[in-house]
Motif scaffolding. Sequence first.
Motif, mmCIF file in Angstrom:
data_model
loop_
_atom_site.group_PDB
_atom_site.id
_atom_site.type_symbol
_atom_site.label_atom_id
_atom_site.label_comp_id
_atom_site.label_asym_id
_atom_site.label_seq_id
_atom_site.Cartn_x
_atom_site.Cartn_y
_atom_site.Cartn_z
ATOM 1 N N MET A 1 0.805 -1.320 0.059
ATOM 2 C CA MET A 1 -0.171 -0.214 -0.039
ATOM 3 C C MET A 1 0.780 1.241 -0.123
ATOM 4 N N LEU A 2 2.135 1.109 0.759
ATOM 5 C CA LEU A 2 2.710 2.375 0.776
ATOM 6 C C LEU A 2 3.631 2.564 -0.466
ATOM 7 N N ALA A 3 3.896 1.414 -1.109
ATOM 8 C CA ALA A 3 4.867 1.526 -2.449
ATOM 9 C C ALA A 3 3.924 2.194 -3.715
ATOM 10 N N GLU A 4 2.578 1.626 -3.398
ATOM 11 C CA GLU A 4 1.517 2.528 -4.469
ATOM 12 C C GLU A 4 1.368 3.868 -4.426
ATOM 13 N N THR A 5 1.277 4.353 -3.051
ATOM 14 C CA THR A 5 1.248 5.640 -2.721
ATOM 15 C C THR A 5 2.364 6.425 -2.843
ATOM 16 N N ILE A 6 3.399 5.880 -2.966
ATOM 17 C CA ILE A 6 4.624 6.813 -3.051
ATOM 18 C C ILE A 6 4.900 6.682 -4.682
ATOM 19 N N CYS A 7 4.397 5.879 -5.295
ATOM 20 C CA CYS A 7 4.818 5.585 -6.898
ATOM 21 C C CYS A 7 3.639 6.770 -7.441
ATOM 22 N N SER A 8 2.405 6.817 -7.032
ATOM 23 C CA SER A 8 1.385 7.967 -7.209
ATOM 24 C C SER A 8 1.932 9.458 -7.106
ATOM 25 N N ALA A 9 2.365 9.534 -5.952
ATOM 26 C CA ALA A 9 2.929 10.813 -5.681
ATOM 27 C C ALA A 9 4.267 11.274 -6.529
ATOM 28 N N VAL A 10 5.413 10.035 -6.832
ATOM 29 C CA VAL A 10 6.145 10.599 -7.636
ATOM 30 C C VAL A 10 5.495 10.829 -9.147
ATOM 31 N N SER A 11 4.470 10.210 -9.538
ATOM 32 C CA SER A 11 3.801 10.513 -10.957
ATOM 33 C C SER A 11 3.148 11.934 -10.603
ATOM 34 N N ALA A 12 2.508 11.948 -10.019
ATOM 35 C CA ALA A 12 1.974 13.578 -9.663
ATOM 36 C C ALA A 12 2.952 14.371 -9.867
ATOM 37 N N ALA A 13 4.178 14.303 -9.015
ATOM 38 C CA ALA A 13 5.247 15.304 -8.921
ATOM 39 C C ALA A 13 5.714 15.638 -10.450
ATOM 40 N N GLY A 14 5.803 14.376 -11.127
ATOM 41 C CA GLY A 14 6.571 14.522 -12.732
ATOM 42 C C GLY A 14 5.484 15.341 -13.432
ATOM 43 N N LEU A 15 4.195 14.776 -13.275
ATOM 44 C CA LEU A 15 3.405 15.595 -14.178
ATOM 45 C C LEU A 15 2.899 17.045 -13.967
ATOM 46 N N GLY A 16 3.469 17.354 -12.805
ATOM 47 C CA GLY A 16 3.576 18.736 -12.473
ATOM 48 C C GLY A 16 4.607 19.443 -13.213
ATOM 49 N N ILE A 17 5.868 18.750 -12.953
ATOM 50 C CA ILE A 17 7.060 19.344 -13.442
ATOM 51 C C ILE A 17 6.837 19.477 -14.926
ATOM 52 N N ALA A 18 6.228 18.514 -15.583
ATOM 53 C CA ALA A 18 5.815 18.430 -17.196
ATOM 54 C C ALA A 18 5.029 19.852 -17.450
ATOM 55 N N ALA A 19 4.144 19.829 -16.740
ATOM 56 C CA ALA A 19 3.166 21.373 -16.866
ATOM 57 C C ALA A 19 4.076 22.314 -16.843
ATOM 58 N N VAL A 20 4.919 22.428 -15.841
ATOM 59 C CA VAL A 20 5.745 23.782 -15.806
ATOM 60 C C VAL A 20 6.587 23.998 -17.010
ATOM 61 N N THR A 21 7.252 22.876 -17.398
ATOM 62 C CA THR A 21 7.883 22.785 -18.620
ATOM 63 C C THR A 21 7.154 23.021 -19.823
ATOM 64 N N ALA A 22 6.069 22.689 -19.947
ATOM 65 C CA ALA A 22 4.984 22.961 -21.283
ATOM 66 C C ALA A 22 4.673 24.414 -21.032
#
Length: 154
Positions: A1-22
């Motif tokens: 459960m913890l691993a899934e939460t961490i992976c989701s947080a990493v993906s959300a942060a990456g998508l945020g960085i992608a939005a700023v880059t765009a």
Amino acid sequence: MLAETICSAVSAAGLGIAAVTAYRKRFLAATRIAAYSLVPVGLVLTGVVEWVAGIAFKPSVWLGFGVLGLSWLLFMTTRAIERRSGTTRAERKAARAAGRNEAVAPGASAPSLDAGSGAGAAAQPPSKPKKKQEAVAPGDDFSDIEAILKKHGI
């Protein structure tokens, strides 16, 4: 459960960085960042993260890795000892010497017909030179090169 939460947080942060880059009009880099950021979510959805977490926290799995490491260590040790032992080295030297004995004699222009038995090949007198070779001047004698090429079937 913890691993899934961490992976989701990493993906959300990456998508945020992608939005700023765009937003900075670097669309190619933003697309690449978004692609990388979606990988952890994809791994969670396929069950790979759960499988890896199950493997990483089981003592029997680590014991299995230890046994594999021990078998690899034993294998490499035996190979190192085999390389250093005299009998194997002598066998290799004998094999190399046998390989050299099958080669053409230094004065011969062609391989001997009885290359398998060393005594038979040495007991036979060398064959008569061909007429073509008799016509060649001593400086242009390529008989050793011809013998090597004939040995290799060229």
